[in-house]
Enzyme design. Structure first.
Site, PDB file in Angstrom:
ATOM      1  N   TYR A  99      39.784  75.136-111.938  1.00  0.00           N
ATOM      2  CA  TYR A  99      38.428  75.437-111.453  1.00  0.00           C
ATOM      3  C   TYR A  99      38.497  75.792-109.970  1.00  0.00           C
ATOM      4  O   TYR A  99      39.447  75.434-109.257  1.00  0.00           O
ATOM      5  CB  TYR A  99      37.468  74.260-111.674  1.00  0.00           C
ATOM      6  N   CYS A 100      37.484  76.519-109.502  1.00  0.00           N
ATOM      7  CA  CYS A 100      37.278  76.734-108.071  1.00  0.00           C
ATOM      8  C   CYS A 100      35.809  76.421-107.791  1.00  0.00           C
ATOM      9  O   CYS A 100      35.205  75.630-108.511  1.00  0.00           O
ATOM     10  CB  CYS A 100      37.686  78.145-107.640  1.00  0.00           C
ATOM     11  N   TRP A 101      35.220  77.010-106.762  1.00  0.00           N
ATOM     12  CA  TRP A 101      33.847  76.626-106.415  1.00  0.00           C
ATOM     13  C   TRP A 101      32.851  77.046-107.494  1.00  0.00           C
ATOM     14  O   TRP A 101      32.117  76.222-108.029  1.00  0.00           O
ATOM     15  CB  TRP A 101      33.471  77.213-105.060  1.00  0.00           C
TER      16      TRP A 101
END
Length: 345
Positions: A94-96
């Site tokens: 995941y990222c932001w």
């Protein structure tokens, strides 16, 4: 291997089966992250600022090109680090917002044989959940009492007995006093604390009583969620009472083993409230290892603070329970009886 996009509902199940990788910068990760996640940054702090600034000034195309220019030379290093750290080649990423950074990391690792599960909406989706989770309606049962009555010990015993318990001080890495941080790891950020609290609450039945220790709005530097704290104030409250001798003994067992210099610094932080004479007396007693004396000295201050705090709770919902000189088993029995009186079976 192919990438699979997953929802937050899918995530709760899959997280038990594979590592979680956070592709954000080290600064974002330090501020807050999904518990148990491991940071594998695509852009570091400075690079993220540079790309973000370019995005605002010149648009996404320039930002994308700059991002690849910065991170491209490290592609092989990222792949090697992932291969070394996750030999089973199966991870959640995941990222932001679940966008470019996690997409790039997914692409890089797919090329070396990884099976990737990428979280839709990224950390923002997870954070929206935890923000709401810690502000939902709960049936709290607050365990209070003056310093030294052994509230934390009782909560641990209740949990071992099958009761629903949330250890707020354990999550905050702080015992809730001037001495609270001694010997403990650094405190989490407020946002990370909410993540930890939400993770615990989602495993509990909100329709059944949940035991928590009485706290002020702040535990060290951590601030309790507004709605959660409001519910603590208005929930049934059990005021534990024990003899002064038992309280001093309990505090001595917990604190006398801590470094002398840190105990003295904790006393000095209270000097404005204790006054100069009592502060010097307490420090001299610590130096002389006369633990019952300095503890009794400080209890004068902490008892006044507790009496003031007790006034916040509704008298009609407060039950005073004297557990002096009882075995732990008998104390638990009385606590469970009090729960049934306050909440029923």
């Amino acid at each position: 291997m192919a990438e699979t996009m997953i929802s937050l509902d899918d995530f709760w199940t899959l997280r038990k089966q594979m590592p979680i990788i956070d592709a954000r910068s080290e600064g974002e990760f330090a501020q807050s992250h999904i518990p148990e996640a491991i940071n594998l940054s695509i852009l570091n702090n400075q690079e993220r600022i540079e790309v973000g600034t370019l995005y605002k000034q010149k648009g996404p195309e320039h930002a994308v090109l700059k991002g690849f220019e910065l991170v491209g030379p490290r592609f092989h290093q990222i792949q090697k680090e992932a291969l070394s750290g996750f030999p089973e080649k199966k991870i959640i990423v995941y990222c932001w917002r679940g966008g470019m950074r996690s997409q790039i990391l997914s692409w890089l690792l797919e090329m070396v044989g990884f099976e990737i599960f990428r979280l839709k909406g990224g950390y923002k989706t997870y954070r929206n959940f935890t923000f709401e989770e810690v502000r939902k309606d709960l049936r709290l049962l607050v365990l209070g009492g003056k310093t030294g009555v052994g509230k934390t010990q009782l909560l641990k015993a209740l949990a071992q007995n099958g009761e629903q318990v949330v250890d707020l001080e354990g999550m905050a890495n702080h015992r809730g006093s001037s001495f609270g941080s001694i010997g403990l790891p650094p405190q989490p950020s407020v946002e990370q604390f909410e993540n930890l609290l939400a993770e615990k609450l989602r495993t509990l039945d909100a329709n059944q009583p949940i035991w928590v220790e009485n706290e002020s709005r702040k535990i060290g530097r951590v601030i309790l969620p507004d709605r959660f704290f409001e519910q603590m104030i208005h929930s049934p409250f059990i005021d534990i009472q024990k003899s002064e001798t038992e309280r001093i003994q309990h505090i001595q067992e917990e604190y006398a083993i801590l470094p002398k210099a840190e105990l003295i610094q904790a006393v000095k932080r209270l000097q404005k409230r204790l006054g100069g004479l009592r502060t010097q007396e307490a420090i001299a007693d610590i130096e002389a290892k006369n633990h019952p004396s300095w503890i009794r000295n400080l209890l004068l201050y902490y008892d006044k603070t507790y009496d003031f705090d007790l006034e916040r709770h509704e008298e009609g919902k407060t039950k005073h329970l004297d557990l002096s000189h009882l075995s732990l088993e008998d104390q638990l029995h009385q606590l469970l009886q009090a729960k049934h009186q306050l909440y029923g079976n």
